[in-house]
Design an enzyme around this catalytic site. Structure first.
Site, PDB file in Angstrom:
ATOM      1  N   ASP A 196       0.843  -1.202   0.000  1.00  0.00           N
ATOM      2  CA  ASP A 196       0.000   0.000   0.000  1.00  0.00           C
ATOM      3  C   ASP A 196       0.877   1.249   0.000  1.00  0.00           C
ATOM      4  O   ASP A 196       0.517   2.271   0.574  1.00  0.00           O
ATOM      5  CB  ASP A 196      -0.925   0.004   1.219  1.00  0.00           C
ATOM      6  N   ASP A 212       3.004   2.747   8.171  1.00  0.00           N
ATOM      7  CA  ASP A 212       1.759   2.010   7.894  1.00  0.00           C
ATOM      8  C   ASP A 212       2.038   0.701   7.157  1.00  0.00           C
ATOM      9  O   ASP A 212       1.719   0.547   5.975  1.00  0.00           O
ATOM     10  CB  ASP A 212       0.782   2.868   7.090  1.00  0.00           C
TER      11      ASP A 212
END
Length: 262
Positions: A196, A212
């Protein structure tokens, strides 16, 4: 025991103070109410007892999955405290990235059971990246849905680092190549694909820092190649806006995949 009780009271009063903010701070009020529920408070107490945190301050970032707060450890140093939502979490998308991971053989599909596994996955992924030499926040401790990490930002002013999309990157070509090296090291040494990666989860503090990583998958994952190409597409697209020309993302991915087989 008296000192411990005082520390408990200090943390509790700080959390209560945030919950009782006046309506002019209603956005933060809603955020805190949606994240710090009784089980989360117990997790914070556990980390307090261990000395991983001693105080919790302002929100660094908010998201659908979690909020990140600036905290302090037992020595007064700034740390980042990531609190994953439990009661309001959207968990369906998580299954794509955790089911089949040999590190998590019994995946719980109910949100209250899945979220601690998701948080632990981020802790494990951060550890892999950090040990491999990729610039990520160093993981410090975890209990259930609360992850304590290195604070990325100015330690003196306690100002957190901005996203790379919000800064004027001093040397776009150099930074682009740095990120490609980080992706490559992540794949070849940490055996991970971020899955991502974009300008929204790269911080800028004396260079790029990847954040993240809960959804990052092992390179043996069935969709690892597709995720790798997607990561590179996102990065090349962002840096193209800064005037950086590069190879086709698929070709870059092939180079990385080949280096991982050596």
């Amino acid at each position: 025991m008296k000192k411990l009780d005082e520390e408990h009271e200090r943390l509790l009063s700080e959390l209560d103070r945030r919950k009782m903010k006046r309506r002019k701070d209603s956005d933060e009020f809603k955020v805190v109410e949606g994240v710090i529920d009784p089980p989360t408070l117990k997790a914070l107490y556990k980390l307090l007892n261990k000395g991983a945190i001693s105080a919790l301050h302002g929100v660094i970032s908010t998201g659908k999955e979690a909020n990140v707060y600036r905290g302090e450890d037992g020595d007064g140093n700034s740390v980042a405290v990531k609190i994953y939502r439990v009661s309001t979490a959207e968990t369906d998308f998580m299954l794509e990235y955790i089911v089949g991971d040999p590190r998590f053989k019994r995946v719980k599909k109910r949100s209250r059971a899945l979220i601690p596994q998701w948080a632990l996955k981020e802790y494990k992924n951060l550890t892999r990246y950090h040990d491999a030499g990729v610039r990520v926040p160093k993981p410090l401790d975890i209990h259930r849905n609360v992850l304590v990490m290195e604070f990325i930002g100015d330690p003196k002013s306690s100002i957190s680092a901005p996203m790379i999309k919000n800064v004027e990157v001093p040397s776009p070509v150099k930074t682009f190549n740095q990120l490609l090296r980080m992706i490559t090291i992540g794949y070849t040494k940490a055996n991970l694909v971020h899955a991502d990666l974009s300008e929204y989860n790269i911080l800028w503090f004396k260079g790029p820092v990847i954040i993240d990583v809960s959804q990052a998958v092992l390179k043996t994952h069935d969709n690892a190649k597709r995720y790798l190409i997607r990561d590179i597409q996102n990065i090349t697209s962002f840096f193209r806006k800064l005037g950086v020309e590069s190879e086709n993302p698929e070709k870059i991915a092939e180079h990385i995949l080949a280096s991982g087989e050596e």
